[in-house]
Design a protein around this motif. Sequence first.
Motif, short mmCIF file in Angstrom:
data_model
loop_
_atom_site.label_atom_id
_atom_site.label_comp_id
_atom_site.label_asym_id
_atom_site.label_seq_id
_atom_site.Cartn_x
_atom_site.Cartn_y
_atom_site.Cartn_z
N VAL A 7 114.53 90.35 51.51
CA VAL A 7 115.70 89.98 50.20
C VAL A 7 116.26 91.39 49.76
O VAL A 7 115.78 92.28 49.49
N ALA A 8 117.65 91.40 49.84
CA ALA A 8 118.07 92.69 49.72
C ALA A 8 119.41 92.14 48.66
O ALA A 8 120.22 91.30 48.74
N ASP A 9 119.05 92.60 47.26
CA ASP A 9 120.07 92.41 46.05
C ASP A 9 119.88 93.34 45.05
O ASP A 9 118.91 93.81 44.54
N ASP A 10 121.14 93.89 44.49
CA ASP A 10 120.77 94.83 43.37
C ASP A 10 120.63 94.19 41.85
O ASP A 10 120.34 94.85 41.09
N ASP A 11 120.42 92.92 41.91
CA ASP A 11 120.29 92.11 40.76
C ASP A 11 118.65 91.90 40.75
O ASP A 11 118.40 91.26 41.36
N ARG A 12 118.12 92.48 39.83
CA ARG A 12 116.66 92.48 39.55
C ARG A 12 116.38 90.89 39.24
O ARG A 12 115.30 90.37 40.04
N THR A 13 117.24 90.21 38.61
CA THR A 13 116.77 88.78 38.50
C THR A 13 116.85 87.85 39.60
O THR A 13 115.74 87.09 39.68
N ILE A 14 117.66 88.22 40.41
CA ILE A 14 117.90 87.49 41.74
C ILE A 14 116.37 87.73 42.64
O ILE A 14 116.24 86.70 43.30
N ARG A 15 116.11 89.10 42.55
CA ARG A 15 115.35 89.53 43.39
C ARG A 15 113.99 88.73 43.24
O ARG A 15 113.19 88.17 43.85
N THR A 16 113.80 88.73 41.71
CA THR A 16 112.45 87.99 41.48
C THR A 16 112.35 86.52 41.20
O THR A 16 111.35 86.14 41.76
N LEU A 18 114.04 84.71 43.70
CA LEU A 18 113.88 84.39 45.26
C LEU A 18 112.49 84.73 45.52
O LEU A 18 112.11 84.20 46.22
N THR A 19 112.05 85.91 45.13
CA THR A 19 110.63 86.39 45.57
C THR A 19 109.68 85.19 45.02
O THR A 19 108.84 84.62 45.83
N GLN A 20 109.68 84.76 43.71
CA GLN A 20 108.86 83.65 43.45
C GLN A 20 109.04 82.50 44.13
O GLN A 20 108.16 81.67 44.55
N ALA A 21 110.06 81.91 44.25
CA ALA A 21 110.47 80.81 44.89
C ALA A 21 110.19 80.58 46.55
O ALA A 21 109.33 79.61 46.90
N LEU A 22 110.19 81.65 47.07
CA LEU A 22 109.90 81.77 48.38
C LEU A 22 108.52 81.83 48.55
O LEU A 22 107.86 81.46 49.35
N THR A 23 107.82 82.74 47.72
CA THR A 23 106.36 83.01 47.50
C THR A 23 105.57 81.54 47.61
O THR A 23 104.55 81.21 48.29
N ARG A 24 106.06 80.67 46.46
CA ARG A 24 105.70 79.34 46.27
C ARG A 24 105.88 78.40 47.48
O ARG A 24 104.95 77.53 47.76
N ALA A 25 106.81 78.73 48.31
CA ALA A 25 106.98 78.08 49.45
C ALA A 25 106.25 78.20 50.62
O ALA A 25 106.37 77.48 51.64
N GLY A 26 105.56 79.52 50.48
CA GLY A 26 104.53 79.72 51.50
C GLY A 26 104.91 81.03 52.53
O GLY A 26 104.44 81.18 53.48
N CYS A 27 106.17 81.59 52.08
CA CYS A 27 106.67 82.63 52.81
C CYS A 27 105.98 84.21 52.02
O CYS A 27 105.53 84.22 50.87
N LYS A 28 106.09 85.19 53.08
CA LYS A 28 105.95 86.54 52.50
C LYS A 28 107.29 87.15 52.36
O LYS A 28 108.08 87.02 53.02
N VAL A 29 107.52 87.97 51.18
CA VAL A 29 108.71 88.20 50.90
C VAL A 29 108.59 89.86 50.46
O VAL A 29 107.64 90.51 49.88
N HIS A 30 109.52 90.59 51.23
CA HIS A 30 109.70 92.05 50.89
C HIS A 30 111.04 91.95 50.12
O HIS A 30 112.18 91.75 50.72
#
Length: 316
Positions: A7-16, A18-30
């Motif tokens: 995930v690449a985005d300069d908006d910290r809120t969007i990064r957070t 997406l990271t939380q949602a994708l992690t809950r779905a079973g993915c690893k996120v960088h």
Amino acid sequence: MDGTILVADDDRTIRTVLTQALTRAGCKVHATSSLVTLMRWVEEGKGDLVISDVMMPDGNGLEQLPKITELRPGLPVIVISAQNTIMTAIQATEADAYDYLPKPFDLPDLMKRAGRALDVKRRAPAQPAHEPQAMQGDDLPLVGRTPAMQTLYRLIARVMNADLPVLITGESGTGKSLIARTIHDLSDRRSLPFVVATGADLETMEGPAALISKVRNGTLLFDEVADLPEEAQGRIVRMLDSFGDSGPRVMATSQADLAGRLDNGSFRQDLFYRLSGVTLNVPSLRERVEDIVLLTDHFAARAERDGLPVRGFDDQ
């Protein structure tokens, strides 16, 4: 859903989020706010999917798509952008993005698209990279950022270089002919003629031959095709059947309900099937009220460029 997502985005809120949602779905996120970091991860072979913003502090995400394709053929990229114009959608498609979503995006929708992209990545073999086409400038005639227009932009991006016929529907004044011209001007056929066929062109047996000679392998538009008499409709069917594999791109517009015309027998069924390879519906202004401010600003700026007095609009 499983896989590693970059995930690449300069908006910290969007990064957070997406990271939380994708992690809950079973993915690893960088996640990163830097395109340089993203490209390093791609070069290192990390990630099964990239979700990237366009405007980043250290560069333009769209400009990196050809490099990503070159380094990792078959790695899907979902582009998200607040610059939600038709040009962004077109550029994302031309640069081989898997998908494009305007901001603010619907998180469940993005999650579904990410899941499909991961499935495609697992099933599809790597494809060779190819160079994107050079695009025209940003001063395009379609104005709007509402969801209805974003849907239309994505469809235009997908069909502009397809050889399928396109049927453009919508109420009077919605800009159906403008959509057809835009598709032509952004397509591989942009240097070839764009010809609008009128009822007069189809009144005689020689009319279709004259049209074919004029359009060559460009784009042939039948404007308000539902208004044509049955004899002219028959001539169009015979003309289309004569094209084969090397004919012009065919488009048509209609403000009439063609399904209703088919039911009452006033429109030929064989013509409908030949014209409706892809159907684009152009939203009315009442479906995109939020775009009115953009439209007034657009026309005021264009009038000023044309030398007319500077005018503005109050909010009301």
